[in-house]
Design a protein around this motif. Structure first.
Motif, PDB file in Angstrom:
ATOM      1  N   ASP A 163     -14.428  28.155 -25.985  1.00 59.46           N
ATOM      2  CA  ASP A 163     -15.617  28.471 -24.885  1.00 59.46           C
ATOM      3  C   ASP A 163     -16.560  29.137 -25.818  1.00 59.46           C
ATOM      4  OD1 ASP A 163     -16.616  29.356 -22.504  1.00 59.46           O
ATOM      5  OD2 ASP A 163     -15.854  31.538 -22.878  1.00 59.46           O
ATOM      6  N   GLN A 164     -16.376  29.745 -26.873  1.00 63.88           N
ATOM      7  CA  GLN A 164     -17.693  30.229 -27.654  1.00 63.88           C
ATOM      8  C   GLN A 164     -18.321  29.128 -28.278  1.00 63.88           C
ATOM      9  OE1 GLN A 164     -18.199  33.510 -27.812  1.00 63.88           O
ATOM     10  NE2 GLN A 164     -19.883  32.670 -28.739  1.00 63.88           N
ATOM     11  N   ILE A 165     -17.503  28.123 -28.594  1.00 61.09           N
ATOM     12  CA  ILE A 165     -18.384  27.141 -29.256  1.00 61.09           C
ATOM     13  C   ILE A 165     -19.207  26.336 -27.999  1.00 61.09           C
ATOM     14  CG2 ILE A 165     -17.899  24.483 -30.248  1.00 61.09           C
ATOM     15  CD1 ILE A 165     -15.333  25.609 -31.671  1.00 61.09           C
ATOM     16  N   ILE A 166     -18.717  26.140 -26.860  1.00 64.99           N
ATOM     17  CA  ILE A 166     -19.429  25.330 -25.911  1.00 64.99           C
ATOM     18  C   ILE A 166     -20.698  26.368 -25.566  1.00 64.99           C
ATOM     19  CG2 ILE A 166     -19.543  24.577 -23.618  1.00 64.99           C
ATOM     20  CD1 ILE A 166     -18.173  22.587 -25.594  1.00 64.99           C
ATOM     21  N   LYS A 167     -20.459  27.345 -25.364  1.00 67.29           N
ATOM     22  CA  LYS A 167     -21.380  28.336 -25.068  1.00 67.29           C
ATOM     23  C   LYS A 167     -22.814  28.392 -26.028  1.00 67.29           C
ATOM     24  CE  LYS A 167     -19.100  31.805 -22.202  1.00 67.29           C
ATOM     25  NZ  LYS A 167     -18.586  33.000 -22.063  1.00 67.29           N
ATOM     26  N   ASP A 168     -22.258  28.461 -27.368  1.00 67.46           N
ATOM     27  CA  ASP A 168     -23.409  28.528 -28.342  1.00 67.46           C
ATOM     28  C   ASP A 168     -24.003  27.060 -28.188  1.00 67.46           C
ATOM     29  OD1 ASP A 168     -22.461  30.800 -29.592  1.00 67.46           O
ATOM     30  OD2 ASP A 168     -21.405  29.981 -31.027  1.00 67.46           O
ATOM     31  N   LEU A 169     -23.397  26.040 -28.151  1.00 63.62           N
ATOM     32  CA  LEU A 169     -24.117  24.774 -27.941  1.00 63.62           C
ATOM     33  C   LEU A 169     -25.029  24.756 -26.536  1.00 63.62           C
ATOM     34  CD1 LEU A 169     -21.239  22.110 -28.817  1.00 63.62           C
ATOM     35  CD2 LEU A 169     -23.075  22.967 -30.407  1.00 63.62           C
ATOM     36  N   PHE A 170     -24.557  25.162 -25.505  1.00 68.54           N
ATOM     37  CA  PHE A 170     -25.538  25.358 -24.466  1.00 68.54           C
ATOM     38  C   PHE A 170     -26.650  26.173 -24.824  1.00 68.54           C
ATOM     39  CE2 PHE A 170     -21.977  24.419 -21.381  1.00 68.54           C
ATOM     40  CZ  PHE A 170     -22.534  23.519 -20.798  1.00 68.54           C
ATOM     41  N   ARG A 171     -26.376  27.198 -25.432  1.00 66.36           N
ATOM     42  CA  ARG A 171     -27.577  28.182 -25.804  1.00 66.36           C
ATOM     43  C   ARG A 171     -28.761  27.418 -26.481  1.00 66.36           C
ATOM     44  NH1 ARG A 171     -24.666  31.654 -27.525  1.00 66.36           N
ATOM     45  NH2 ARG A 171     -24.286  32.800 -25.635  1.00 66.36           N
TER      46      ARG A 171
ATOM     47  N   THR B 268     -34.269  16.524 -15.654  1.00 64.27           N
ATOM     48  CA  THR B 268     -33.634  15.930 -16.748  1.00 64.27           C
ATOM     49  C   THR B 268     -32.075  15.222 -16.332  1.00 64.27           C
ATOM     50  OG1 THR B 268     -34.656  17.055 -18.561  1.00 64.27           O
ATOM     51  CG2 THR B 268     -32.646  15.684 -19.209  1.00 64.27           C
ATOM     52  N   ASP B 269     -31.744  14.076 -16.677  1.00 62.86           N
ATOM     53  CA  ASP B 269     -30.419  13.582 -16.084  1.00 62.86           C
ATOM     54  C   ASP B 269     -29.417  14.360 -16.852  1.00 62.86           C
ATOM     55  OD1 ASP B 269     -28.395  11.971 -15.466  1.00 62.86           O
ATOM     56  OD2 ASP B 269     -29.104  10.098 -16.236  1.00 62.86           O
ATOM     57  N   ARG B 270     -28.449  14.900 -15.953  1.00 65.86           N
ATOM     58  CA  ARG B 270     -27.146  15.577 -16.629  1.00 65.86           C
ATOM     59  C   ARG B 270     -26.434  14.943 -17.728  1.00 65.86           C
ATOM     60  NH1 ARG B 270     -25.649  19.456 -12.611  1.00 65.86           N
ATOM     61  NH2 ARG B 270     -27.922  20.394 -11.762  1.00 65.86           N
ATOM     62  N   SER B 271     -26.481  13.416 -17.442  1.00 70.76           N
ATOM     63  CA  SER B 271     -25.580  12.748 -18.576  1.00 70.76           C
ATOM     64  C   SER B 271     -26.263  12.998 -20.038  1.00 70.76           C
ATOM     65  CB  SER B 271     -25.577  11.263 -17.985  1.00 70.76           C
ATOM     66  OG  SER B 271     -26.999  10.552 -18.027  1.00 70.76           O
ATOM     67  N   GLU B 272     -27.545  12.990 -20.006  1.00 75.16           N
ATOM     68  CA  GLU B 272     -28.076  13.309 -21.451  1.00 75.16           C
ATOM     69  C   GLU B 272     -27.848  14.465 -21.911  1.00 75.16           C
ATOM     70  OE1 GLU B 272     -32.688  14.112 -23.264  1.00 75.16           O
ATOM     71  OE2 GLU B 272     -32.393  13.074 -21.150  1.00 75.16           O
ATOM     72  N   ILE B 273     -27.662  15.652 -21.288  1.00 73.72           N
ATOM     73  CA  ILE B 273     -27.077  16.896 -21.847  1.00 73.72           C
ATOM     74  C   ILE B 273     -25.716  16.810 -21.907  1.00 73.72           C
ATOM     75  CG2 ILE B 273     -26.837  19.390 -21.343  1.00 73.72           C
ATOM     76  CD1 ILE B 273     -29.168  19.334 -19.693  1.00 73.72           C
ATOM     77  N   ARG B 274     -24.953  16.040 -21.249  1.00 67.93           N
ATOM     78  CA  ARG B 274     -23.388  16.001 -21.508  1.00 67.93           C
ATOM     79  C   ARG B 274     -23.073  15.206 -22.892  1.00 67.93           C
ATOM     80  NH1 ARG B 274     -20.458  11.494 -20.528  1.00 67.93           N
ATOM     81  NH2 ARG B 274     -18.266  11.521 -20.346  1.00 67.93           N
ATOM     82  N   GLU B 275     -23.963  14.156 -23.094  1.00 66.44           N
ATOM     83  CA  GLU B 275     -23.728  13.500 -24.273  1.00 66.44           C
ATOM     84  C   GLU B 275     -23.836  14.255 -25.422  1.00 66.44           C
ATOM     85  OE1 GLU B 275     -25.929   9.976 -23.692  1.00 66.44           O
ATOM     86  OE2 GLU B 275     -24.663   9.088 -21.857  1.00 66.44           O
ATOM     87  N   LEU B 276     -24.948  14.919 -25.344  1.00 71.36           N
ATOM     88  CA  LEU B 276     -25.288  15.795 -26.559  1.00 71.36           C
ATOM     89  C   LEU B 276     -24.186  16.799 -26.889  1.00 71.36           C
ATOM     90  CD1 LEU B 276     -29.358  16.260 -26.013  1.00 71.36           C
ATOM     91  CD2 LEU B 276     -28.105  15.093 -27.663  1.00 71.36           C
ATOM     92  N   LEU B 277     -23.834  17.495 -25.730  1.00 73.39           N
ATOM     93  CA  LEU B 277     -22.969  18.571 -25.866  1.00 73.39           C
ATOM     94  C   LEU B 277     -21.384  17.916 -26.469  1.00 73.39           C
ATOM     95  CD1 LEU B 277     -23.369  20.397 -22.759  1.00 73.39           C
ATOM     96  CD2 LEU B 277     -23.933  21.157 -24.714  1.00 73.39           C
ATOM     97  N   ILE B 278     -21.060  16.560 -26.200  1.00 70.30           N
ATOM     98  CA  ILE B 278     -20.032  15.952 -26.545  1.00 70.30           C
ATOM     99  C   ILE B 278     -20.016  15.743 -27.840  1.00 70.30           C
ATOM    100  CG2 ILE B 278     -18.392  13.898 -26.404  1.00 70.30           C
ATOM    101  CD1 ILE B 278     -18.865  14.190 -23.280  1.00 70.30           C
ATOM    102  N   LYS B 279     -21.068  15.160 -28.261  1.00 68.90           N
ATOM    103  CA  LYS B 279     -21.287  14.796 -29.607  1.00 68.90           C
ATOM    104  C   LYS B 279     -21.345  16.059 -30.421  1.00 68.90           C
ATOM    105  CE  LYS B 279     -24.954  12.510 -32.442  1.00 68.90           C
ATOM    106  NZ  LYS B 279     -26.325  11.940 -32.532  1.00 68.90           N
ATOM    107  N   ASN B 280     -22.021  17.175 -30.136  1.00 67.01           N
ATOM    108  CA  ASN B 280     -22.301  18.450 -31.062  1.00 67.01           C
ATOM    109  C   ASN B 280     -20.842  18.890 -31.280  1.00 67.01           C
ATOM    110  OD1 ASN B 280     -24.715  17.416 -31.507  1.00 67.01           O
ATOM    111  ND2 ASN B 280     -25.648  18.649 -30.007  1.00 67.01           N
ATOM    112  N   SER B 281     -20.067  19.109 -30.282  1.00 69.16           N
ATOM    113  CA  SER B 281     -18.774  19.536 -30.081  1.00 69.16           C
ATOM    114  C   SER B 281     -17.620  19.167 -30.848  1.00 69.16           C
ATOM    115  CB  SER B 281     -18.648  20.147 -28.650  1.00 69.16           C
ATOM    116  OG  SER B 281     -18.144  19.181 -27.959  1.00 69.16           O
ATOM    117  N   LYS B 282     -18.154  17.915 -30.965  1.00 73.37           N
ATOM    118  CA  LYS B 282     -16.697  16.818 -31.406  1.00 73.37           C
ATOM    119  C   LYS B 282     -16.057  17.365 -32.740  1.00 73.37           C
ATOM    120  CE  LYS B 282     -15.479  12.220 -32.063  1.00 73.37           C
ATOM    121  NZ  LYS B 282     -15.918  10.619 -32.170  1.00 73.37           N
TER     122      LYS B 282
END
Length: 284
Positions: free
Chosen positions: A114-122, A136-150
């Motif tokens: 949860d802390q990791i995802i919140k930092d990425l959202f921020r 903005t298309d939500r899928s764009e943000i989704r892909e960035l979050l998955i990529k950066n949190s992996k």
């Protein structure tokens, strides 16, 4: 050896055999320990062997887990708060790392993730303004979050399956001003469309008027041409008729003139010897 001893021996062997076997089910991961140390963690589903007392096995749920975060406030690039409601789908990737880092505890893993995802959202929301977040298309943000949190999740022994933003809401104090700006923008666009429409209407109207003038002019030209041709034809007919019998033609035209002028209410002021009365004076 008595029968009781044989039975006791067989029971002991059966018990040792049962203690030497363990099962890993589908949707599970397992770690085998030897005196408290990890000796193996790459078990596939099925039946496996261990040493009684020396080895112990711990099972972990490897099915997809859901981390449903509470709505959180994040600042946009224009320093405005937005309220984001999201969830994360994850599962255990490396069970050894998962056990070592979070002690195999799902709740602790959710807290760390949860802390990791919140930092990425921020970080992602801080790069965008409210208009961009809404459009903005939500899928764009989704892909960035998955990529950066992996990679960050992998350090916890976790594998990210999906990150979804369910809602992006504006705080009440921000909503009014944003909606007013959006309304003003829509009104500006509407005015531009109306202006362009009025300009197009004027062009169409002017073109229609021009075509009307051209059409009427052409029609008048053609009518005058036809009228001229008709007058010429009539004059030609009259001339031919006159040439055939000029006296009769003169007499016929005089009769028509008498018919039109000599009515009950007609008053003519003419000299008695006028040519108009020539056929009244003729003795022929």
């Amino acid at each position: 050896m008595s029968n009781n001893q044989v039975i006791m021996g067989m029971a002991s062997l059966a018990l040792v055999g049962m203690m030497s076997l363990f099962t890993v089910n589908e949707g599970e991961k397992a770690i085998k320990f030897q005196l408290g140390e990890i000796v193996k963690d790459d078990y596939t589903p099925g039946l496996h062997v261990k040493l009684p007392i020396i080895n112990n096995v711990r099972h972990f749920d490897a099915r997809i887990q859901t981390m449903d975060s509470k709505p959180e406030r994040f600042l946009t690039a224009e320093k405005k708060n937005v309220i984001v409601d999201s969830f994360v789908k994850w599962r255990i990737g490396n069970v050894k790392t998962f056990y070592t880092v979070v002690a195999g505890d799902i709740d602790q893993a959710n807290l760390r993730l949860d802390q990791i995802i919140k930092d990425l959202f921020r970080g992602e929301f801080g790069k965008r303004n409210i208009k961009q977040l809404v459009s903005t298309d939500r899928s764009e943000i989704r892909e960035l979050l998955i990529k950066n949190s992996k990679d960050l999740a992998a350090a916890l022994g976790m594998e990210i399956v999906d990150v979804q933003v369910m809602r992006i809401d504006l705080p009440e104090e921000v909503s009014t001003s944003v909606f007013r700006r959006m309304e003003a923008e829509r009104e500006r666009v509407a005015r531009e469309f109306r202006s362009e429409g009025a300009e197009a209407a004027e062009r169409i109207r002017a073109d229609a008027d021009r075509q009307r003038v051209v059409t009427l002019a052409n029609a008048y030209r053609d009518a005058e041409k036809l009228r001229g041709e008709g007058d010429a034809t009539a004059a030609e007919i009259y001339a031919k008729a006159y040439n055939q019998d000029s006296d009769f033609f003169g007499f016929y035209r005089s009769l028509n003139a008498y018919k039109k002028t000599l009515t009950t209410s007609s008053t003519l002021v003419l000299e008695p010897n006028s040519d108009f009365f020539q056929y009244f004076k003729s003795k022929k």
